[in-house]
Motif scaffolding. Structure first.
Motif, PDB file in Angstrom:
ATOM      1  N   THR A 291     -25.097 -62.457 -21.866  1.00  0.00           N
ATOM      2  CA  THR A 291     -23.692 -62.088 -21.938  1.00  0.00           C
ATOM      3  C   THR A 291     -23.022 -62.453 -20.630  1.00  0.00           C
ATOM      4  N   ILE A 292     -21.704 -62.457 -20.634  1.00  0.00           N
ATOM      5  CA  ILE A 292     -20.928 -62.902 -19.473  1.00  0.00           C
ATOM      6  C   ILE A 292     -20.219 -61.711 -18.859  1.00  0.00           C
ATOM      7  N   LEU A 293     -20.544 -61.416 -17.603  1.00  0.00           N
ATOM      8  CA  LEU A 293     -19.764 -60.428 -16.868  1.00  0.00           C
ATOM      9  C   LEU A 293     -18.537 -61.159 -16.346  1.00  0.00           C
ATOM     10  N   THR A 294     -17.435 -60.987 -17.065  1.00  0.00           N
ATOM     11  CA  THR A 294     -16.287 -61.878 -16.904  1.00  0.00           C
ATOM     12  C   THR A 294     -15.433 -61.586 -15.686  1.00  0.00           C
ATOM     13  N   GLY A 295     -15.435 -60.334 -15.195  1.00  0.00           N
ATOM     14  CA  GLY A 295     -14.583 -60.042 -14.052  1.00  0.00           C
ATOM     15  C   GLY A 295     -14.936 -58.730 -13.374  1.00  0.00           C
ATOM     16  N   ARG A 296     -14.564 -58.615 -12.107  1.00  0.00           N
ATOM     17  CA  ARG A 296     -14.818 -57.405 -11.329  1.00  0.00           C
ATOM     18  C   ARG A 296     -13.521 -56.765 -10.831  1.00  0.00           C
ATOM     19  N   ASN A 297     -12.364 -57.244 -11.292  1.00  0.00           N
ATOM     20  CA  ASN A 297     -11.084 -56.784 -10.754  1.00  0.00           C
ATOM     21  C   ASN A 297     -10.616 -55.500 -11.434  1.00  0.00           C
ATOM     22  N   VAL A 298     -11.429 -54.483 -11.296  1.00  0.00           N
ATOM     23  CA  VAL A 298     -11.202 -53.201 -11.934  1.00  0.00           C
ATOM     24  C   VAL A 298     -10.427 -52.283 -10.987  1.00  0.00           C
ATOM     25  N   ASP A 299      -9.653 -51.372 -11.558  1.00  0.00           N
ATOM     26  CA  ASP A 299      -9.022 -50.314 -10.777  1.00  0.00           C
ATOM     27  C   ASP A 299     -10.154 -49.428 -10.233  1.00  0.00           C
ATOM     28  N   MET A 300     -10.334 -49.436  -8.917  1.00  0.00           N
ATOM     29  CA  MET A 300     -11.513 -48.775  -8.353  1.00  0.00           C
ATOM     30  C   MET A 300     -11.447 -47.256  -8.464  1.00  0.00           C
ATOM     31  N   ALA A 301     -10.254 -46.687  -8.528  1.00  0.00           N
ATOM     32  CA  ALA A 301     -10.152 -45.237  -8.740  1.00  0.00           C
ATOM     33  C   ALA A 301     -10.673 -44.891 -10.137  1.00  0.00           C
ATOM     34  N   GLN A 302     -10.271 -45.692 -11.121  1.00  0.00           N
ATOM     35  CA  GLN A 302     -10.767 -45.472 -12.488  1.00  0.00           C
ATOM     36  C   GLN A 302     -12.266 -45.736 -12.567  1.00  0.00           C
ATOM     37  N   PHE A 303     -12.708 -46.814 -11.918  1.00  0.00           N
ATOM     38  CA  PHE A 303     -14.138 -47.150 -11.928  1.00  0.00           C
ATOM     39  C   PHE A 303     -14.970 -46.021 -11.333  1.00  0.00           C
ATOM     40  N   THR A 304     -14.475 -45.434 -10.242  1.00  0.00           N
ATOM     41  CA  THR A 304     -15.191 -44.332  -9.602  1.00  0.00           C
ATOM     42  C   THR A 304     -15.330 -43.143 -10.542  1.00  0.00           C
ATOM     43  N   ARG A 305     -14.282 -42.882 -11.314  1.00  0.00           N
ATOM     44  CA  ARG A 305     -14.339 -41.787 -12.279  1.00  0.00           C
ATOM     45  C   ARG A 305     -15.404 -42.079 -13.350  1.00  0.00           C
ATOM     46  N   VAL A 306     -15.466 -43.316 -13.779  1.00  0.00           N
ATOM     47  CA  VAL A 306     -16.451 -43.677 -14.802  1.00  0.00           C
ATOM     48  C   VAL A 306     -17.870 -43.493 -14.272  1.00  0.00           C
ATOM     49  N   VAL A 307     -18.168 -44.073 -13.122  1.00  0.00           N
ATOM     50  CA  VAL A 307     -19.555 -44.070 -12.660  1.00  0.00           C
ATOM     51  C   VAL A 307     -19.996 -42.703 -12.147  1.00  0.00           C
ATOM     52  N   THR A 308     -19.041 -41.818 -11.870  1.00  0.00           N
ATOM     53  CA  THR A 308     -19.408 -40.457 -11.465  1.00  0.00           C
ATOM     54  C   THR A 308     -19.322 -39.477 -12.629  1.00  0.00           C
ATOM     55  N   GLY A 309     -19.115 -40.003 -13.840  1.00  0.00           N
ATOM     56  CA  GLY A 309     -19.182 -39.175 -15.022  1.00  0.00           C
ATOM     57  C   GLY A 309     -17.993 -38.276 -15.263  1.00  0.00           C
ATOM     58  N   GLN A 310     -16.811 -38.680 -14.784  1.00  0.00           N
ATOM     59  CA  GLN A 310     -15.604 -37.872 -14.967  1.00  0.00           C
ATOM     60  C   GLN A 310     -14.803 -38.352 -16.176  1.00  0.00           C
TER      61      GLN A 310
END
Length: 326
Positions: A291-310
């Motif tokens: 599969t293709i990881l197409t981009g990393r330009n994520v909103d880092m505040a939102q990303f932090t919420r995802v990876v910390t289980g919020q």
């Protein structure tokens, strides 16, 4: 339709500028999975390939409509070529992506709450100011640029049996499927979208381009329409994709966590839909899959919420938080 020479010419344009990103084995235990790391492109997304190929052929200044990464690619390519770039975007595009485009020196126009409205502004600038319009997906040069990804995957790992490709306007999926099937006609190519506002998926079901309502999504880069006058990407996806599947916001959330914790990679929600489909059991793969990881330009505040289980709020919807591995 493309021909093989179009992809070969695109590869020459991209050589040394936006080619040969790593193809690495994932540590995900559920499949023999390989990740094509387009997150390693200079702009953090695969869109640079098609943008460079199209801007190189443009006679003058350029304009495009974008949900973020295509605009970033066009802005980068135009700056390299010494051309003016105007990027038209809807109000749904995250501010992090808007800021990234402005930082590259492009002019940003925010128009309406859909990609179709932003596209109308791009079309106006093409008519009234003579700018060259570069479609995010329905352009032969853009599709040929994206096709080089499929060519690289199959050249490096010819044993790949299945390709899981994020599906939005279809430029990536069409190009990757075209090049991959040139190299190996038996390879299975599956387009994967989020289950809310998936324009190409709904259009393929209907047998013709249809409009869908755009909504906020973790996979924001997959949002937007395919254009009611679509000339290329719809027909290519119809003819070349072996299947299409949808994943939920909750499944995308878990795949973002899995990519981060298992493979130590930061990736947008739209990048991980292939993994989301695997994790949810929506795609069965007997042999090696990429599969293709197409981009990393994520909103880092939102990303932090995802990876910390919020919890993550997406418009009127809330994705309930869950710890990784729970």
């Amino acid at each position: 339709m493309l021909v093989e020479a179009d992809v070969e010419r695109a590869a020459e344009v991209l050589r040394g500028r936006a080619d040969r990103t790593p193809l690495v084995p994932s540590l995900y235990a559920g499949a023999d999975l390989w990740l094509k790391l387009e997150i390693c492109q200079p702009i953090g997304a695969f869109k640079l390939r098609g943008a460079l190929n199209a801007v190189a052929a443009a006679a003058g200044d350029v304009v495009c409509c974008s949900t973020g990464n295509h605009g970033r690619g066009v802005a980068w390519a135009a700056r390299e070529a010494g051309k003016r770039a105007v990027i038209c975007m809807s109000e749904l595009v995250p501010e992090a992506k808007v800021a990234g485009i402005r930082a590259l020196g492009a002019e940003v126009r925010i128009k309406g709450r859909s990609q179709d409205e932003a596209q109308a502004e791009a079309d106006r600038l093409t008519r009234e100011e003579g700018l060259t319009g570069i479609s995010p997906f329905d352009d032969s040069l853009v599709i040929a640029g994206q096709a080089t990804i499929g060519a690289e995957i199959m050249a490096e790992r010819p044993g790949i049996e299945t390709l899981l490709v994020p599906l939005s306007g279809g430029g990536l999926a069409a190009g990757v499927a075209f090049a991959a099937k040139l190299a190996k006609p038996s390879v299975r190519v599956v387009g994967v979208s989020m289950d809310r506002g998936a324009a190409m998926y709904e259009s393929l079901l209907a047998g013709a381009p249809v409009q869908v309502e755009e909504v906020a999504s973790l996979a924001d880069s997959l949002g937007g329409g395919i254009g009611m006058e679509n000339r290329m990407s719809f027909a290519m996806c119809r003819d070349l994709l072996d299947d299409t599947v949808l994943v939920t916001e909750e499944e995308i959330y878990r795949a973002m966590q899995e990519t981060y914790y298992t493979d130590r990679l930061v990736a947008e929600g739209g990048s991980v839909v292939g993994l989301a489909a695997l994790m949810a059991g929506k795609v069965q793969c007997d042999g090696p899959v990429a599969t293709i990881l197409t981009g990393r330009n994520v909103d880092m505040a939102q990303f932090t919420r995802v990876v910390t289980g919020q919890d993550v709020t997406l418009g009127e919807m809330t994705v309930k938080g869950v710890p990784h591995g729970a």
